[in-house]
Motif scaffolding. Structure first.
Motif, PDB file in Angstrom:
ATOM      1  N   PHE A  76       0.795  -1.225   0.000  1.00  0.00           N
ATOM      2  CA  PHE A  76       0.000   0.000   0.000  1.00  0.00           C
ATOM      3  C   PHE A  76       0.826   1.274   0.000  1.00  0.00           C
ATOM      4  CE2 PHE A  76      -3.260  -3.023   0.997  1.00  0.00           C
ATOM      5  CZ  PHE A  76      -4.327  -2.540   0.259  1.00  0.00           C
ATOM      6  N   ALA A  77       2.144   1.151  -0.024  1.00  0.00           N
ATOM      7  CA  ALA A  77       3.002   2.333  -0.084  1.00  0.00           C
ATOM      8  C   ALA A  77       3.033   2.852  -1.516  1.00  0.00           C
ATOM      9  CB  ALA A  77       4.403   1.989   0.395  1.00  0.00           C
ATOM     10  N   GLU A  78       2.787   4.130  -1.672  1.00  0.00           N
ATOM     11  CA  GLU A  78       2.816   4.739  -2.997  1.00  0.00           C
ATOM     12  C   GLU A  78       4.015   5.672  -3.172  1.00  0.00           C
ATOM     13  OE1 GLU A  78      -1.759   4.938  -4.468  1.00  0.00           O
ATOM     14  OE2 GLU A  78      -1.130   6.541  -3.110  1.00  0.00           O
ATOM     15  N   LEU A  79       4.386   6.388  -2.123  1.00  0.00           N
ATOM     16  CA  LEU A  79       5.460   7.355  -2.285  1.00  0.00           C
ATOM     17  C   LEU A  79       6.460   7.367  -1.138  1.00  0.00           C
ATOM     18  CD1 LEU A  79       4.479  10.986  -1.510  1.00  0.00           C
ATOM     19  CD2 LEU A  79       2.869   9.167  -1.115  1.00  0.00           C
ATOM     20  N   SER A  80       6.257   6.558  -0.129  1.00  0.00           N
ATOM     21  CA  SER A  80       7.177   6.597   1.011  1.00  0.00           C
ATOM     22  C   SER A  80       8.521   5.975   0.653  1.00  0.00           C
ATOM     23  CB  SER A  80       6.573   5.892   2.223  1.00  0.00           C
ATOM     24  OG  SER A  80       6.236   4.564   1.912  1.00  0.00           O
ATOM     25  N   ARG A  81       9.530   6.488   1.343  1.00  0.00           N
ATOM     26  CA  ARG A  81      10.897   6.019   1.171  1.00  0.00           C
ATOM     27  C   ARG A  81      11.416   5.552   2.524  1.00  0.00           C
ATOM     28  NH1 ARG A  81      12.646  11.449  -2.143  1.00  0.00           N
ATOM     29  NH2 ARG A  81      11.451  10.988  -4.037  1.00  0.00           N
ATOM     30  N   MET A 126      -5.661  13.749  -3.559  1.00  0.00           N
ATOM     31  CA  MET A 126      -6.134  14.342  -4.808  1.00  0.00           C
ATOM     32  C   MET A 126      -6.056  15.858  -4.720  1.00  0.00           C
ATOM     33  SD  MET A 126      -9.248  11.993  -6.204  1.00  0.00           S
ATOM     34  CE  MET A 126      -9.364  12.983  -7.687  1.00  0.00           C
ATOM     35  N   VAL A 127      -5.697  16.457  -5.802  1.00  0.00           N
ATOM     36  CA  VAL A 127      -5.517  17.902  -5.855  1.00  0.00           C
ATOM     37  C   VAL A 127      -6.784  18.647  -5.414  1.00  0.00           C
ATOM     38  CG1 VAL A 127      -6.109  18.204  -8.294  1.00  0.00           C
ATOM     39  CG2 VAL A 127      -4.447  19.731  -7.224  1.00  0.00           C
ATOM     40  N   GLU A 146       7.802  17.733  -5.603  1.00  0.00           N
ATOM     41  CA  GLU A 146       8.637  16.831  -6.403  1.00  0.00           C
ATOM     42  C   GLU A 146       8.119  15.396  -6.386  1.00  0.00           C
ATOM     43  OE1 GLU A 146      10.316  16.778  -2.217  1.00  0.00           O
ATOM     44  OE2 GLU A 146       9.456  18.297  -3.547  1.00  0.00           O
ATOM     45  N   ARG A 147       7.181  15.093  -5.470  1.00  0.00           N
ATOM     46  CA  ARG A 147       6.612  13.742  -5.396  1.00  0.00           C
ATOM     47  C   ARG A 147       5.172  13.669  -5.900  1.00  0.00           C
ATOM     48  NH1 ARG A 147       8.524  10.484  -0.107  1.00  0.00           N
ATOM     49  NH2 ARG A 147      10.345  11.696   0.410  1.00  0.00           N
ATOM     50  N   ASP A 148       4.644  14.775  -6.411  1.00  0.00           N
ATOM     51  CA  ASP A 148       3.309  14.742  -7.015  1.00  0.00           C
ATOM     52  C   ASP A 148       3.332  13.753  -8.177  1.00  0.00           C
ATOM     53  OD1 ASP A 148       2.776  16.802  -5.257  1.00  0.00           O
ATOM     54  OD2 ASP A 148       2.511  18.334  -6.795  1.00  0.00           O
ATOM     55  N   TRP A 149       2.190  13.104  -8.439  1.00  0.00           N
ATOM     56  CA  TRP A 149       2.154  12.117  -9.504  1.00  0.00           C
ATOM     57  C   TRP A 149       0.742  11.880  -9.990  1.00  0.00           C
ATOM     58  CZ3 TRP A 149       0.743   6.684  -8.638  1.00  0.00           C
ATOM     59  CH2 TRP A 149       0.274   6.441  -7.343  1.00  0.00           C
ATOM     60  N   GLU A 150       0.633  11.156 -11.096  1.00  0.00           N
ATOM     61  CA  GLU A 150      -0.657  10.810 -11.694  1.00  0.00           C
ATOM     62  C   GLU A 150      -0.767   9.296 -11.805  1.00  0.00           C
ATOM     63  OE1 GLU A 150      -1.611  12.704 -15.368  1.00  0.00           O
ATOM     64  OE2 GLU A 150      -1.416  14.715 -14.536  1.00  0.00           O
ATOM     65  N   PRO A 151      -1.555   8.658 -10.922  1.00  0.00           N
ATOM     66  CA  PRO A 151      -1.721   7.210 -11.018  1.00  0.00           C
ATOM     67  C   PRO A 151      -2.524   6.787 -12.248  1.00  0.00           C
ATOM     68  CG  PRO A 151      -3.151   8.094  -9.319  1.00  0.00           C
ATOM     69  CD  PRO A 151      -2.283   9.229  -9.793  1.00  0.00           C
ATOM     70  N   HIS A 152      -3.361   7.704 -12.739  1.00  0.00           N
ATOM     71  CA  HIS A 152      -4.177   7.479 -13.933  1.00  0.00           C
ATOM     72  C   HIS A 152      -4.261   8.808 -14.677  1.00  0.00           C
ATOM     73  CE1 HIS A 152      -5.486   3.576 -12.430  1.00  0.00           C
ATOM     74  NE2 HIS A 152      -5.634   4.155 -11.260  1.00  0.00           N
ATOM     75  N   PRO A 153      -4.416   8.791 -15.967  1.00  0.00           N
ATOM     76  CA  PRO A 153      -4.546  10.050 -16.705  1.00  0.00           C
ATOM     77  C   PRO A 153      -5.665  10.924 -16.127  1.00  0.00           C
ATOM     78  CG  PRO A 153      -4.299   8.214 -18.215  1.00  0.00           C
ATOM     79  CD  PRO A 153      -4.477   7.626 -16.837  1.00  0.00           C
ATOM     80  N   GLY A 154      -5.337  12.163 -15.859  1.00  0.00           N
ATOM     81  CA  GLY A 154      -6.315  13.105 -15.334  1.00  0.00           C
ATOM     82  C   GLY A 154      -6.532  13.041 -13.832  1.00  0.00           C
TER      83      GLY A 154
END
Length: 166
Positions: A76-81, A126-127, A146-154
């Motif tokens: 379930f980790a998406e962006l953690s380091r 979500m934004v 710097e860690r913002d991202w798009e898991p799906h288009p839009g």
């Protein structure tokens, strides 16, 4: 909130926890059609198995909120380091919003991070979830663009972090 208990979810509650999470996201109108996230929100049993799943229970025993805590490198980790703890799927029962439940759950995550001795708590949102962003900022989280991202288009997710200074 003295009448609120934050604790790990129990096996017999997992169906209700999933339904609560989906209801919270549906009420906030943040589900994107065709992405399949609703099924993931409903699957609290998987979250309990592969992450830490906390619930908020009010004085009469009603489940009023939930949050999923993930360590880096886990399902379930998406962006953690390394050295960070991540939380996701924070949801409050729609009829219980405005009572500080989201804040109590976020503080529980921060406390868990301190127990684990990590340096930072991170999340993405979500934004459009501006109310949640105000809560995070009030608690000391700052943006990690710097860690913002798009898991799906839009679907744009913005990242936040809280330095714990451990």
């Amino acid at each position: 909130m003295s009448d609120l208990e934050i604790r790990p979810a129990r096996v017999g509650e997992l169906k209700a926890v999933g339904e609560l999470t989906l209801a919270a996201y549906s009420a906030d109108r943040v589900l994107v059609e065709g992405v399949g996230y609703a099924a993931e929100l409903l699957d609290a049993a998987r979250r309990a198995e592969l992450a830490e799943l906390l619930v908020a229970v009010d004085g009469d025993g009603t489940l009023v909120g939930t949050v999923t805590i993930a360590r880096p490198g886990t399902a379930f980790a998406e962006l953690s380091r390394e050295g960070e703890l991540e939380f996701r799927m924070l949801g409050v029962l729609p009829s219980a919003t405005g009572r500080g439940i989201g804040e109590a759950l976020t503080r529980a995550v921060i406390e868990r991070a301190r127990e684990l001795g990590v340096d930072r708590v991170v999340l993405c949102s979500m934004v459009t979830m501006e109310r949640a962003h105000r809560l995070y900022e009030r608690l000391g989280f700052t943006r990690l663009p710097e860690r913002d991202w798009e898991p799906h288009p839009g679907v744009t997710l913005v990242a936040f972090g809280l330095e714990l200074g451990v």
